[in-house]
Design a protein around this motif. Structure first.
Motif, PDB file in Angstrom:
ATOM      1  N   VAL A 129      -4.251  -2.517  -4.435  1.00  0.00           N
ATOM      2  CA  VAL A 129      -3.058  -1.701  -4.620  1.00  0.00           C
ATOM      3  C   VAL A 129      -3.387  -0.400  -5.344  1.00  0.00           C
ATOM      4  O   VAL A 129      -4.431  -0.264  -5.972  1.00  0.00           O
ATOM      5  CB  VAL A 129      -1.978  -2.472  -5.396  1.00  0.00           C
ATOM      6  CG1 VAL A 129      -1.546  -3.712  -4.636  1.00  0.00           C
ATOM      7  CG2 VAL A 129      -2.473  -2.844  -6.795  1.00  0.00           C
ATOM      8  N   ASP A 130      -2.451   0.527  -5.278  1.00  0.00           N
ATOM      9  CA  ASP A 130      -2.586   1.800  -5.980  1.00  0.00           C
ATOM     10  C   ASP A 130      -1.325   2.012  -6.807  1.00  0.00           C
ATOM     11  O   ASP A 130      -0.285   1.395  -6.551  1.00  0.00           O
ATOM     12  CB  ASP A 130      -2.776   2.943  -4.990  1.00  0.00           C
ATOM     13  CG  ASP A 130      -3.347   4.185  -5.652  1.00  0.00           C
ATOM     14  OD1 ASP A 130      -3.696   4.112  -6.856  1.00  0.00           O
ATOM     15  OD2 ASP A 130      -3.437   5.236  -4.992  1.00  0.00           O
ATOM     16  N   GLY A 131      -1.428   2.863  -7.799  1.00  0.00           N
ATOM     17  CA  GLY A 131      -0.262   3.116  -8.625  1.00  0.00           C
ATOM     18  C   GLY A 131      -0.555   4.058  -9.765  1.00  0.00           C
ATOM     19  O   GLY A 131      -1.693   4.505  -9.941  1.00  0.00           O
ATOM     20  N   PRO A 132       0.455   4.341 -10.579  1.00  0.00           N
ATOM     21  CA  PRO A 132       0.328   5.373 -11.610  1.00  0.00           C
ATOM     22  C   PRO A 132      -0.366   4.918 -12.893  1.00  0.00           C
ATOM     23  O   PRO A 132      -0.698   5.759 -13.740  1.00  0.00           O
ATOM     24  CB  PRO A 132       1.788   5.740 -11.904  1.00  0.00           C
ATOM     25  CG  PRO A 132       2.545   4.479 -11.633  1.00  0.00           C
ATOM     26  CD  PRO A 132       1.838   3.843 -10.470  1.00  0.00           C
ATOM     27  N   ILE A 133      -0.583   3.601 -13.055  1.00  0.00           N
ATOM     28  CA  ILE A 133      -1.165   3.144 -14.320  1.00  0.00           C
ATOM     29  C   ILE A 133      -2.012   1.894 -14.077  1.00  0.00           C
ATOM     30  O   ILE A 133      -1.701   1.072 -13.215  1.00  0.00           O
ATOM     31  CB  ILE A 133      -0.061   2.853 -15.367  1.00  0.00           C
ATOM     32  CG1 ILE A 133      -0.663   2.621 -16.756  1.00  0.00           C
ATOM     33  CG2 ILE A 133       0.822   1.671 -14.943  1.00  0.00           C
ATOM     34  CD1 ILE A 133       0.390   2.615 -17.878  1.00  0.00           C
ATOM     35  N   THR A 134      -3.101   1.780 -14.854  1.00  0.00           N
ATOM     36  CA  THR A 134      -3.972   0.600 -14.836  1.00  0.00           C
ATOM     37  C   THR A 134      -3.975   0.004 -16.236  1.00  0.00           C
ATOM     38  O   THR A 134      -4.217   0.713 -17.219  1.00  0.00           O
ATOM     39  CB  THR A 134      -5.405   0.975 -14.431  1.00  0.00           C
ATOM     40  OG1 THR A 134      -5.388   1.560 -13.130  1.00  0.00           O
ATOM     41  CG2 THR A 134      -6.307  -0.254 -14.418  1.00  0.00           C
ATOM     42  N   LEU A 135      -3.729  -1.309 -16.323  1.00  0.00           N
ATOM     43  CA  LEU A 135      -3.645  -1.994 -17.608  1.00  0.00           C
ATOM     44  C   LEU A 135      -4.499  -3.256 -17.570  1.00  0.00           C
ATOM     45  O   LEU A 135      -4.775  -3.790 -16.495  1.00  0.00           O
ATOM     46  CB  LEU A 135      -2.188  -2.360 -17.927  1.00  0.00           C
ATOM     47  CG  LEU A 135      -1.224  -1.169 -18.078  1.00  0.00           C
ATOM     48  CD1 LEU A 135       0.217  -1.644 -18.102  1.00  0.00           C
ATOM     49  CD2 LEU A 135      -1.542  -0.371 -19.343  1.00  0.00           C
ATOM     50  N   ASP A 136      -4.890  -3.738 -18.756  1.00  0.00           N
ATOM     51  CA  ASP A 136      -5.724  -4.940 -18.806  1.00  0.00           C
ATOM     52  C   ASP A 136      -5.068  -6.066 -19.597  1.00  0.00           C
ATOM     53  O   ASP A 136      -5.727  -7.025 -19.978  1.00  0.00           O
ATOM     54  CB  ASP A 136      -7.099  -4.624 -19.397  1.00  0.00           C
ATOM     55  CG  ASP A 136      -7.028  -4.126 -20.837  1.00  0.00           C
ATOM     56  OD1 ASP A 136      -5.909  -4.050 -21.398  1.00  0.00           O
ATOM     57  OD2 ASP A 136      -8.082  -3.822 -21.414  1.00  0.00           O
ATOM     58  N   GLU A 137      -3.750  -5.961 -19.817  1.00  0.00           N
ATOM     59  CA  GLU A 137      -3.062  -6.987 -20.592  1.00  0.00           C
ATOM     60  C   GLU A 137      -1.686  -7.208 -19.989  1.00  0.00           C
ATOM     61  O   GLU A 137      -0.937  -6.265 -19.755  1.00  0.00           O
ATOM     62  CB  GLU A 137      -2.936  -6.540 -22.046  1.00  0.00           C
ATOM     63  CG  GLU A 137      -3.002  -7.685 -23.055  1.00  0.00           C
ATOM     64  CD  GLU A 137      -1.752  -8.548 -23.009  1.00  0.00           C
ATOM     65  OE1 GLU A 137      -1.888  -9.785 -22.981  1.00  0.00           O
ATOM     66  OE2 GLU A 137      -0.655  -7.983 -22.988  1.00  0.00           O
ATOM     67  N   ALA A 138      -1.349  -8.471 -19.710  1.00  0.00           N
ATOM     68  CA  ALA A 138      -0.132  -8.792 -18.954  1.00  0.00           C
ATOM     69  C   ALA A 138       1.141  -8.390 -19.684  1.00  0.00           C
ATOM     70  O   ALA A 138       2.122  -7.989 -19.048  1.00  0.00           O
ATOM     71  CB  ALA A 138      -0.099 -10.282 -18.630  1.00  0.00           C
ATOM     72  N   LEU A 181       0.814  -1.217   0.000  1.00  0.00           N
ATOM     73  CA  LEU A 181       0.000   0.000   0.000  1.00  0.00           C
ATOM     74  C   LEU A 181       0.846   1.263   0.000  1.00  0.00           C
ATOM     75  O   LEU A 181       0.351   2.350  -0.336  1.00  0.00           O
ATOM     76  CB  LEU A 181      -0.942  -0.012   1.208  1.00  0.00           C
ATOM     77  CG  LEU A 181      -1.990  -1.137   1.202  1.00  0.00           C
ATOM     78  CD1 LEU A 181      -2.758  -1.175   2.519  1.00  0.00           C
ATOM     79  CD2 LEU A 181      -2.942  -0.990   0.026  1.00  0.00           C
ATOM     80  N   SER A 182       2.120   1.148   0.349  1.00  0.00           N
ATOM     81  CA  SER A 182       3.015   2.304   0.325  1.00  0.00           C
ATOM     82  C   SER A 182       3.918   2.293  -0.907  1.00  0.00           C
ATOM     83  O   SER A 182       4.865   3.084  -0.988  1.00  0.00           O
ATOM     84  CB  SER A 182       3.867   2.349   1.600  1.00  0.00           C
ATOM     85  OG  SER A 182       4.676   1.192   1.709  1.00  0.00           O
ATOM     86  N   HIS A 183       3.634   1.413  -1.860  1.00  0.00           N
ATOM     87  CA  HIS A 183       4.433   1.330  -3.082  1.00  0.00           C
ATOM     88  C   HIS A 183       3.600   1.695  -4.303  1.00  0.00           C
ATOM     89  O   HIS A 183       2.364   1.630  -4.285  1.00  0.00           O
ATOM     90  CB  HIS A 183       4.956  -0.103  -3.268  1.00  0.00           C
ATOM     91  CG  HIS A 183       6.115  -0.445  -2.392  1.00  0.00           C
ATOM     92  ND1 HIS A 183       7.427  -0.304  -2.788  1.00  0.00           N
ATOM     93  CD2 HIS A 183       6.156  -0.923  -1.123  1.00  0.00           C
ATOM     94  CE1 HIS A 183       8.230  -0.696  -1.809  1.00  0.00           C
ATOM     95  NE2 HIS A 183       7.480  -1.077  -0.785  1.00  0.00           N
ATOM     96  N   ARG A 184       4.305   2.065  -5.371  1.00  0.00           N
ATOM     97  CA  ARG A 184       3.670   2.255  -6.672  1.00  0.00           C
ATOM     98  C   ARG A 184       3.502   0.878  -7.319  1.00  0.00           C
ATOM     99  O   ARG A 184       4.468   0.136  -7.445  1.00  0.00           O
ATOM    100  CB  ARG A 184       4.524   3.157  -7.570  1.00  0.00           C
ATOM    101  CG  ARG A 184       4.533   4.617  -7.138  1.00  0.00           C
ATOM    102  CD  ARG A 184       5.399   5.459  -8.052  1.00  0.00           C
ATOM    103  NE  ARG A 184       6.826   5.118  -7.895  1.00  0.00           N
ATOM    104  CZ  ARG A 184       7.667   4.928  -8.891  1.00  0.00           C
ATOM    105  NH1 ARG A 184       7.240   5.004 -10.133  1.00  0.00           N
ATOM    106  NH2 ARG A 184       8.928   4.648  -8.657  1.00  0.00           N
ATOM    107  N   CYS A 185       2.281   0.551  -7.726  1.00  0.00           N
ATOM    108  CA  CYS A 185       2.001  -0.745  -8.325  1.00  0.00           C
ATOM    109  C   CYS A 185       1.296  -0.564  -9.672  1.00  0.00           C
ATOM    110  O   CYS A 185       0.615   0.451  -9.898  1.00  0.00           O
ATOM    111  CB  CYS A 185       1.119  -1.594  -7.405  1.00  0.00           C
ATOM    112  SG  CYS A 185       1.883  -2.005  -5.808  1.00  0.00           S
ATOM    113  N   VAL A 186       1.461  -1.533 -10.532  1.00  0.00           N
ATOM    114  CA  VAL A 186       0.758  -1.546 -11.810  1.00  0.00           C
ATOM    115  C   VAL A 186      -0.582  -2.247 -11.578  1.00  0.00           C
ATOM    116  O   VAL A 186      -0.627  -3.442 -11.286  1.00  0.00           O
ATOM    117  CB  VAL A 186       1.573  -2.282 -12.890  1.00  0.00           C
ATOM    118  CG1 VAL A 186       0.774  -2.374 -14.191  1.00  0.00           C
ATOM    119  CG2 VAL A 186       2.897  -1.571 -13.131  1.00  0.00           C
TER     120      VAL A 186
END
Length: 303
Positions: free
Chosen positions: A218-227, A188-193
């Motif tokens: 988690v939280d982070g700078p980007i949200t993606l839908d493909e691995a 929760l204190s890290h940037r995650c995808v």
């Protein structure tokens, strides 16, 4: 009916089963327009309308319903006779339609699918990847690839390897700058995808240790839908990613990525090939299943 009436009959039954030209067209390998024209030709030859069509719905007419009730059993007998004839083939040929989710397809593409095509050049594989769970019989597939826990109980399942696992990874430089999480809440204190599921929901990262389950939003700078996109972002140092271990195994081995929280990502259900029981499967089908069984025997010996 024309001399190519089998396709025309299959088209009528496919539309009747789905109440949709759009849904039936991919199964038949036709565009929606071509399918509509084909049905128009059938109706013209019969002299009756088989379907009521509006901009919102498709339904059988009374004549269409009677036609389907009489044709469906006869068509099944014809298809069974054709399957029996194809089963006498000695050389595998024809098309195999396979449904899989993307991560499973990536795992078996090189060791199974491409190796099979090299061995049997007269076979064509039509692979469809999607996140939703489909009825492979109703949607015209020969077989599917899913994790063992998602295989319907009435299907024959062939494991394709040992249990799988997830992996939490980031670049060495990211961990040098930000430290490593030692328990899941540290994320929760890290940037995650972040990961978006096929239904549009955001995926909560799942962890388990000694019978205790934890889900982290988690939280982070980007949200993606493909691995594969998420892997690129993580390799570029954007943050921490959550993957099937097989998708980042090579990156971990050569040091491009480091794995953390491994004790919180225990093995999960293995990948399986599955299919319905068939009386007279064609040679290509039999050969593919046998190669899958050979693959798993080799994979288990290497564990």
């Amino acid at each position: 009916m024309s001399r190519h009436g089998l396709l025309e009959l299959e088209a009528v039954l496919a539309i009747a089963a789905r109440n949709s030209f759009r849904a039936a067209a991919p199964e038949l390998g036709l565009s929606t327009t071509a399918l509509s024209n084909l049905i128009g030709k059938v109706e013209g030859q019969l002299g009756v309308r088989l379907f009521n069509r509006t901009t919102r719905s498709v339904s059988l007419t009374d004549a269409g319903r009677a036609f389907v009730e009489q044709v469906a059993p006869a068509l099944r007998e014809i298809q069974e006779a054709m399957a029996t004839a194809r089963s006498q083939q000695e050389i595998p040929a024809g098309t195999l339609r396979i449904n899989a989710f993307a991560s499973g397809a990536r795992e078996i593409l090189a060791p199974l699918l491409l190796e099979f095509l090299r061995r049997y050049p007269q076979v064509h594989i039509d692979l469809v990847t999607e996140g939703r769970i489909v009825d492979i019989v109703a949607e015209g597939f020969d077989m599917g690839i899913r994790t063992a826990d998602l295989v319907p109980s009435d299907m024959i399942a062939v494991p394709l390897g040992p249990p799988r696992s997830f992996a939490v990874v980031a670049t060495p430089s990211y961990f040098e700058a930000n430290g490593k999480p030692s328990v899941p809440p540290d994320l929760l204190s890290h940037r995650c995808v972040r990961i978006r599921l096929p239904n549009g929901a955001l995926y909560r990262w799942h962890f388990e240790k000694e019978g205790k389950s934890v889900q982290i939003d988690v939280d982070g700078p980007i949200t993606l839908d493909e691995a594969t996109l998420a892997r690129i972002a993580v390799l570029e140092g954007i943050g921490i990613g959550f993957f099937m271990e097989a998708d980042v195994r090579e990156d971990i081995a050569v040091g491009r990525l480091e794995r953390v929280l491994q004790d919180w990502t225990p093995p999960t259900a293995p990948l399986c090939l599955y299919y319905p029981g068939r009386k007279n499967p064609p040679a290509a089908f039999r050969a593919f299943v046998e190669m899958a069984r050979t693959l798993v025997r080799g994979a288990m010996r290497s564990v």
